[in-house]
Scaffold this active site. Sequence first.
Site, PDB file in Angstrom:
ATOM      1  N   GLU A 187     -11.356 -19.923 110.101  1.00  0.00           N
ATOM      2  CA  GLU A 187     -11.976 -19.828 111.424  1.00  0.00           C
ATOM      3  C   GLU A 187     -11.758 -18.454 112.054  1.00  0.00           C
ATOM      4  OE1 GLU A 187     -14.079 -21.464 114.773  1.00  0.00           O
ATOM      5  OE2 GLU A 187     -13.789 -22.207 112.732  1.00  0.00           O
ATOM      6  N   ASP A 188     -10.569 -17.882 111.877  1.00  0.00           N
ATOM      7  CA  ASP A 188     -10.181 -16.716 112.669  1.00  0.00           C
ATOM      8  C   ASP A 188     -10.001 -15.424 111.877  1.00  0.00           C
ATOM      9  OD1 ASP A 188     -10.154 -18.369 114.882  1.00  0.00           O
ATOM     10  OD2 ASP A 188      -8.016 -18.816 114.711  1.00  0.00           O
TER      11      ASP A 188
END
Length: 455
Positions: A86-87
């Site tokens: 996600e990051d």
Amino acid sequence: MSSSSAIERLPLEERFESLLGAIPDDGTSRELVRRAFEDASRLHAGQVRKSGESYVAHPLAVATLLQELQMDPATIAAGLLHDALEDTLLSTEELRRDYPEPVPSLVEGVTKIGRIHFDTSRDHQIENLRKIILAMARDIRVLIIKLCDRLHNMRTLGHLPEDRREAISRESVDIYAPLANRLGMVLIKSELEDLAMMWLHPVEYRRLADAIELKRRERDEFVQESIDTLRDYLKTVGYDRIEVSGRSKHFWSIHEKMIRTGLGFDEIFDLSALRIICDTKTECYGILGAIHGLWHAKPGRFKDYIGTPKANGYQSLHTAVVGCRGVVTEIQIRTREMHDVAEYGIAAHWMYKDGRTSAGSDKQLEWLRQLSEWIQDPGDSSSMLDTLKRDVFADVVLCFTPQGDVIELPAGATPIDFAFAIHTKVGERCVGARVNRRIVNLRTKLQHGDTVEII
């Protein structure tokens, strides 16, 4: 689950070495976890949390919580990498190339749950609950990682703006604490609720904290006297291999009881209780009889959750007696394996290295399989949210404001409870209520899905 809090005061490398030292040195497990930490450190390099701390401290804390639950190395590695898709620039293809299953599937599952946000739309709530249940059913470890992720985020919530603190806290008590409870993970459930109360009901939380601290010494002395008396007596009747300890009720459960009963703090006597852990089920019943020979039992306060376990697999004998100083005292009696299940729920399944499943885990997994099959049925979805919440959130009532916000209340709650849950001033000014657009008595018990308007 408190030892991780002390560990988090150490430098990052020392925290990781502490984690690694608790993992079996079997030639592959530590290497997998070490590689995951090194990759997480590299991928999250330069990223910081709102607190100013290096971002990798968060996945490391999640992995430490997973280790405290004695989860397997693959789950711990996935905990270290749970935010990477996600990051960071890590791709699914790279993750699958570099790590064996089930690590990639677990990280992907947590990533999907992480994208779910519970807004005020009923249709969105239905779909989001469906996604969580399906992710759980594919591998329950996905939800265990997510619960540890949420717990650490709640522990560090103070660095966020007020509106975000309240939103995350409400989601924690509405969704994640009930799911943890349904899976028997009582330690996580209780801490999530207490942390949420700190931000959702700060005045009540501080009042409770101050009242408990004021009487702490007196209560501790009483509990120790009760422990010593009970342990010494049980030894005289042949129960040498036992553990007797005291436990304190959590803030959220005290707060709920005060709302439910209308009692003030000084009127609640069962803030502490005793717990006895022994070796066998037969000993549990024998110890129960011995206790009733020492202290008079309170009628109607005995519950046999060994013969009839709770839906989440919980097993114990509960009794209340007139104990030391004539004070009514709650006592729980359970075996060591039952204790693991009571504290860690479905996670206790991974604690037994000889291939046995823990007590209750088969029942929990069967519930999950049945729920997964049912939720994929393309039948009438209009009743899905009510039915799902009735099954998962058995001890609470979830109602809606006219604006569509979800308010979670204890089962048996009334419109007055609903009003105070919104705000103390709303409760104090409440003179009437409409439930589903109809005027009702303020003592009416609310049901799942009711829309409540306070007058």
